[in-house]
Design an enzyme around this catalytic site. Structure first.
Site, PDB file in Angstrom:
ATOM      1  N   LYS A 194      64.088  12.179  34.317  1.00 42.97           N
ATOM      2  CA  LYS A 194      65.292  12.993  34.115  1.00 42.97           C
ATOM      3  C   LYS A 194      66.074  12.503  32.903  1.00 42.97           C
ATOM      4  O   LYS A 194      66.559  13.302  32.087  1.00 42.97           O
ATOM      5  CB  LYS A 194      66.166  12.936  35.372  1.00 42.97           C
ATOM      6  CG  LYS A 194      65.596  13.709  36.548  1.00 42.97           C
ATOM      7  CD  LYS A 194      66.210  13.309  37.869  1.00 42.97           C
ATOM      8  CE  LYS A 194      67.693  13.610  37.944  1.00 42.97           C
ATOM      9  NZ  LYS A 194      68.231  13.331  39.303  1.00 42.97           N
ATOM     10  N   GLU A 252      68.338  20.940  36.211  1.00 45.07           N
ATOM     11  CA  GLU A 252      67.720  22.197  36.616  1.00 45.07           C
ATOM     12  C   GLU A 252      68.717  23.080  37.360  1.00 45.07           C
ATOM     13  O   GLU A 252      68.801  24.292  37.129  1.00 45.07           O
ATOM     14  CB  GLU A 252      66.504  21.918  37.507  1.00 45.07           C
ATOM     15  CG  GLU A 252      65.396  21.136  36.832  1.00 45.07           C
ATOM     16  CD  GLU A 252      65.527  19.633  37.007  1.00 45.07           C
ATOM     17  OE1 GLU A 252      64.520  18.936  36.824  1.00 45.07           O
ATOM     18  OE2 GLU A 252      66.647  19.155  37.326  1.00 45.07           O
ATOM     19  N   HIS A 265      38.391  27.948  53.006  1.00 41.19           N
ATOM     20  CA  HIS A 265      37.620  28.707  52.021  1.00 41.19           C
ATOM     21  C   HIS A 265      37.871  28.191  50.603  1.00 41.19           C
ATOM     22  O   HIS A 265      37.609  28.903  49.635  1.00 41.19           O
ATOM     23  CB  HIS A 265      37.974  30.185  52.130  1.00 41.19           C
ATOM     24  CG  HIS A 265      37.644  30.768  53.472  1.00 41.19           C
ATOM     25  ND1 HIS A 265      36.430  31.338  53.760  1.00 41.19           N
ATOM     26  CD2 HIS A 265      38.365  30.819  54.623  1.00 41.19           C
ATOM     27  CE1 HIS A 265      36.416  31.740  55.023  1.00 41.19           C
ATOM     28  NE2 HIS A 265      37.576  31.434  55.565  1.00 41.19           N
ATOM     29  N   GLU A 320      58.089  10.242  47.593  1.00 39.52           N
ATOM     30  CA  GLU A 320      59.326   9.775  46.968  1.00 39.52           C
ATOM     31  C   GLU A 320      59.888   8.592  47.734  1.00 39.52           C
ATOM     32  O   GLU A 320      60.541   7.723  47.145  1.00 39.52           O
ATOM     33  CB  GLU A 320      60.350  10.914  46.901  1.00 39.52           C
ATOM     34  CG  GLU A 320      61.552  10.614  46.002  1.00 39.52           C
ATOM     35  CD  GLU A 320      62.402  11.840  45.728  1.00 39.52           C
ATOM     36  OE1 GLU A 320      62.072  12.596  44.807  1.00 39.52           O
ATOM     37  OE2 GLU A 320      63.393  12.045  46.462  1.00 39.52           O
ATOM     38  N   LYS A 363      74.341  16.997  44.468  1.00 38.02           N
ATOM     39  CA  LYS A 363      75.227  15.909  44.902  1.00 38.02           C
ATOM     40  C   LYS A 363      76.221  15.549  43.802  1.00 38.02           C
ATOM     41  O   LYS A 363      77.405  15.411  44.055  1.00 38.02           O
ATOM     42  CB  LYS A 363      74.401  14.691  45.315  1.00 38.02           C
ATOM     43  CG  LYS A 363      75.244  13.547  45.856  1.00 38.02           C
ATOM     44  CD  LYS A 363      74.404  12.365  46.306  1.00 38.02           C
ATOM     45  CE  LYS A 363      73.790  12.593  47.655  1.00 38.02           C
ATOM     46  NZ  LYS A 363      73.145  11.369  48.208  1.00 38.02           N
ATOM     47  N   GLY A 396      68.563  12.848  49.305  1.00 34.18           N
ATOM     48  CA  GLY A 396      68.254  14.266  49.151  1.00 34.18           C
ATOM     49  C   GLY A 396      67.143  14.746  50.060  1.00 34.18           C
ATOM     50  O   GLY A 396      67.232  15.812  50.669  1.00 34.18           O
ATOM     51  N   ARG A 397      66.074  13.953  50.186  1.00 32.57           N
ATOM     52  CA  ARG A 397      64.936  14.386  50.995  1.00 32.57           C
ATOM     53  C   ARG A 397      65.223  14.292  52.488  1.00 32.57           C
ATOM     54  O   ARG A 397      64.415  14.736  53.311  1.00 32.57           O
ATOM     55  CB  ARG A 397      63.698  13.580  50.628  1.00 32.57           C
ATOM     56  CG  ARG A 397      63.866  12.068  50.740  1.00 32.57           C
ATOM     57  CD  ARG A 397      62.729  11.350  50.024  1.00 32.57           C
ATOM     58  NE  ARG A 397      62.890   9.900  49.973  1.00 32.57           N
ATOM     59  CZ  ARG A 397      63.613   9.255  49.077  1.00 32.57           C
ATOM     60  NH1 ARG A 397      64.292   9.933  48.159  1.00 32.57           N
ATOM     61  NH2 ARG A 397      63.679   7.935  49.082  1.00 32.57           N
TER      62      ARG A 397
END
Length: 545
Positions: free
Chosen positions: A510, A210, A382, A351, A204, A265-266
Site C-alpha cells: 500500500k 481503493e 470439472h 493474512e 477504519k 479488519g478480517r
C-alpha cells in the site's frame, strides 16, 4: 522451550513415521468405530474428520503439544482482553462484538456499552431503511445500498450477505464494491438510480486508497446526475474510527458508525462493518448470526481440548502442514450460496498466519499457514479435481455442505450431496489396480486395452479431507461456522508462535503504491524507482494518452 525441541514433538515425529505405512483404507479397516471417534457435532454442525491421515493417538499427542505450548493460556488471554497483538500493542476483542452480556472482558475494561450502543444504532438505521423511511433525493426512499470497502471491510459482509440471500429483504438491492478497476463500479452504477441509492463508506482510517477512490467516484456520480446542490448527506453513511474525516467527506455525523482499534479488519464482520449485511437480512437475523458465533465462542473458551471443535480443527491443520508437509488447503463448499467462503478464508487464514517470524521477531522453525484456495465443489469437480485425484500432491481438503437447500428444487439437493460425499470418499480411498482392472473387465474391454488404460484408471487415494455438514444455511449456523474458523486460525497461530492479529505485509504494498501513483502520469516522479518499475511505467504512460 522451542516447540520442535520438546519430547512431545519428537514423539509426534516418530508417530508420523510409523503412521506413514498406513493408508486410509487400512485405518478404516482396522477400526470399525473410527468415524464415531473422529467426528464432532455442535448445534447444527457435524464435523467428520475420519478421512484425515491420523488416529486417536495422533490427536492425544497434538493436544499434549498444545498444552505444553501454552494454547490454553493463549485462549484465556484473548478472552481476558490482554494485548495479544503485541506488535501493535492491542487486544484482539472481536469476540466482544457478538457478546450478549456485560461486562466484557472485565469490569475494569468493559467494551460492551459501546458495542451494544452501536448495535442498537445499526438496528435503528437498518429498520428505518428497510421500512422505506431513509430518503434520498427529493424524498425518494432508498432502494439500493452500496457497501464501499476492501479486504475485511468487503469480504466478510459480502460473503455472509450472499450466503443468506434466502432471508434477505425482497426488494432492497445490497451491493459490494472493492476493486480500483472501474469495471466494477462503472457497471454497477449503470444499473442504479442515483435518487434512491445510499453508499456506505467503510474504512477504519478513512484513508484506504481503493475505498476513497470509489467513494469519490460515487460522490461525483451523484453530483453529475442530481446536480451540484444534491444533499450528499442523504446518500452516504460511513463506518470509521475517524468520524471527523467522514464528516469532512460529506457524511452526516448521525450516519457514522464506529469501529475500534481492537477489531482487525478480517474479524470485523460482526461490527458496524456489517451494516450493509444487517440492512440486507434485518437486525433479527443479524442477532441470530451473532448468537451462533457467541455459542461457538463459549464452547471454544470452556470445552476441554478433547471435545473442543476449534482446537481439534486447528490441530488437524497443524498436523497436515507441520508434520505431513502439506503446502495448501482446498476449501470446497457445495452450496452456491457459499460461493465467497473460500475467498473469505483466504484473508482470514493467510493474512493472520502467513508469516515467517515469531511474535518475538525470530525466524520460525517451520513454515506457518498453508496456501488457502478453493471454489464451489461441484464446479471444481470439472476443473481442478483431476489434480487432487491424480496430481501426486498432498492437498488436504475441507468439504462443506448444507443438508437443507436454501433455494430448493426437486432432486437437486440429493444430487449435490451425493457428489460431495462421493468426492471425499474417492480422494480418501481411490481405486486400486485390481479394482480398475475388474471394472474394465466388466465393461468387456479387450485385454490389450485394459493393459493400456490401467495406469490411467488407478487412483492412489489417501488424500486427507474433513467434511463439515451444516443443517442449513441459517444465520445462527453460519455465525458458528465463521467463528469456528476464526478460532482455528488463532490456535494455529499460537502453535506456530506468530501474531495472528497484525498484517504488516499488507502495509508495504500500500505504501509503495502511494509512492508510485504520481509517476503513472509524470515521468519526473519515477526517479529512484527500480528499472523494472520504470519500464512498466514508461509503457503505461505511452498507452494511457
Amino acid at each position: 522451550m522451542m516447540l520442535t525441541r520438546s519430547k512431545t514433538w519428537r514423539d509426534l515425529e516418530a508417530h508420523r513415521q510409523a503412521l506413514a505405512e498406513k493408508s486410509l483404507r487400512e485405518l478404516f479397516a482396522e477400526d470399525p468405530q473410527r468415524v464415531a471417534a473422529l467426528s464432532f457435532s455442535f448445534e447444527g454442525l457435524f464435523y467428520d474428520f475420519s478421512k484425515q491421515r491420523l488416529t486417536g493417538q495422533t490427536l492425544q499427542l497434538l493436544r499434549a503439544l498444545a498444552q505444553e505450548h501454552g494454547v490454553e493460556e493463549g485462549i484465556r488471554r484473548m478472552f481476558a482482553g490482554e494485548h495479544i497483538n503485541n506488535t501493535e500493542d492491542r487486544a484482539a476483542l472481536h469476540v466482544a462484538l457478538r457478546h450478549s452480556g456485560t461486562p466484557f472482558p472485565s469490569a475494569g475494561v468493559d467494551v460492551m456499552p459501546e458495542v451494544l450502543a452501536t448495535r442498537r444504532r445499526m438496528a435503528e438505521f437498518a429498520d428505518r431503511l428497510r421500512a422505506g423511511k431513509c430518503l434520498g433525493h427529493q424524498g425518494a426512499p432508498i432502494k439500493d445500498v452500496v457497501n464501499i470497502g476492501i479486504g475485511g471491510s468487503d469480504l466478510g459482509p459480502k460473503m455472509m450477505n450472499y450466503a443468506l440471500r434466502s432471508v434477505a429483504h425482497p426488494s432492497l438491492g445490497v451491493h459490494y464494491v472493492s476493486n480500483l478497476d472501474g469495471a466494477q463500479m462503472a457497471t454497477l452504477l449503470q444499473t442504479l438510480d442515483p435518487r434512491t441509492t445510499l453508499f456506505i463508506v467503510v474504512s477504519k482510517t478513512f484513508t484506504t486508497q481503493e475505498t476513497l477512490f470509489n467513494a469519490n467516484t460515487a460522490r461525483t456520480w451523484l453530483r453529475a446526475n442530481l446536480g451540484e446542490d444534491v444533499v450528499l448527506q442523504n446518500h452516504f453513511a460511513a463506518v470509521s474510527s475517524k468520524p471527523e474525516r467522514a464528516v469532512e467527506f460529506g457524511v452526516n455525523k448521525d450516519c457514522i458508525f464506529p469501529i475500534w482499534d481492537w477489531v482487525g479488519g478480517r474479524y470485523s464482520l460482526w461490527s458496524a462493518v456489517g451494516l450493509a449485511l444487517m440492512i440486507a437480512i434485518g437486525p433479527q437475523a443479524f442477532d441470530e448470526m451473532l448468537a451462533g458465533a457467541e455459542r461457538m465462542d463459549r464452547h471454544f473458551a470452556s470445552a476441554p481440548f478433547e471435545r473442543n471443535l476449534p482446537v481439534t480443527m486447528a490441530l488437524i491443520g497443524f498436523w497436515n502442514t507441520s508434520f505431513l508437509g502439506a503446502e495448501s488447503l482446498a476449501v470446497l463448499p457445495y452450496n452456491e450460496s457459499l460461493k465467497y467462503f473460500p475467498s473469505f478464508l483466504q484473508q482470514l487464514e493467510m493474512e493472520s498466519n502467513g508469516k515467517s517470524v515469531s511474535r518475538d521477531g525470530e525466524p520460525l522453525a517451520m513454515p506457518a499457514c498453508p496456501i488457502v484456495w478453493g471454489e464451489l465443489g461441484n464446479n471444481g469437480q470439472h476443473a481442478f479435481f483431476q489434480l487432487l485425484h491424480q496430481g501426486g500432491r498432498l492437498i488436504p481438503c475441507d468439504f462443506i455442505a448444507a443438508v437443507h437447500a436454501d433455494f430448493p428444487l426437486p432432486g437437486h439437493q440429493e444430487a449435490l450431496l451425493s457428489n460431495c460425499f462421493a468426492q471425499s470418499a474417492a480422494l480418501a480411498f481411490g481405486k486400486t489396480d485390481a479394482e480398475a482392472r475388474r471394472d474394465m473387465e466388466k465393461a468387456m474391454l479387450p485385454v490389450h486395452e485394459i493393459e493400456r488404460l490401467l495406469p490411467h484408471r488407478v487412483f492412489k487415494g489417501n488424500q486427507p479431507s474433513s467434511t463439515l455438514l451444516l443443517d442449513g444455511l441459517t444465520p445462527a449456523t453460519l455465525g458458528a461456522l465463521v467463528a469456528l474458523y476464526e478460532h482455528k486460525v488463532a490456535v494455529q497461530g499460537m502453535l506456530w508462535g506468530v501474531n495472528s492479529f497484525d498484517q504488516w505485509g499488507v502495509e508495504l504494498g500500500k505504501a509503495m503504491a502511494s509512492q508510485i501513483l504520481p509517476a503513472v502520469r509524470d515521468a519526473a516522479q519515477a526517479q529512484g524507482l527500480d528499472a523494472s518499475t520504470q519500464a512498466l511505467l514508461d509503457f503505461s504512460r505511452r498507452h494511457l494518452d
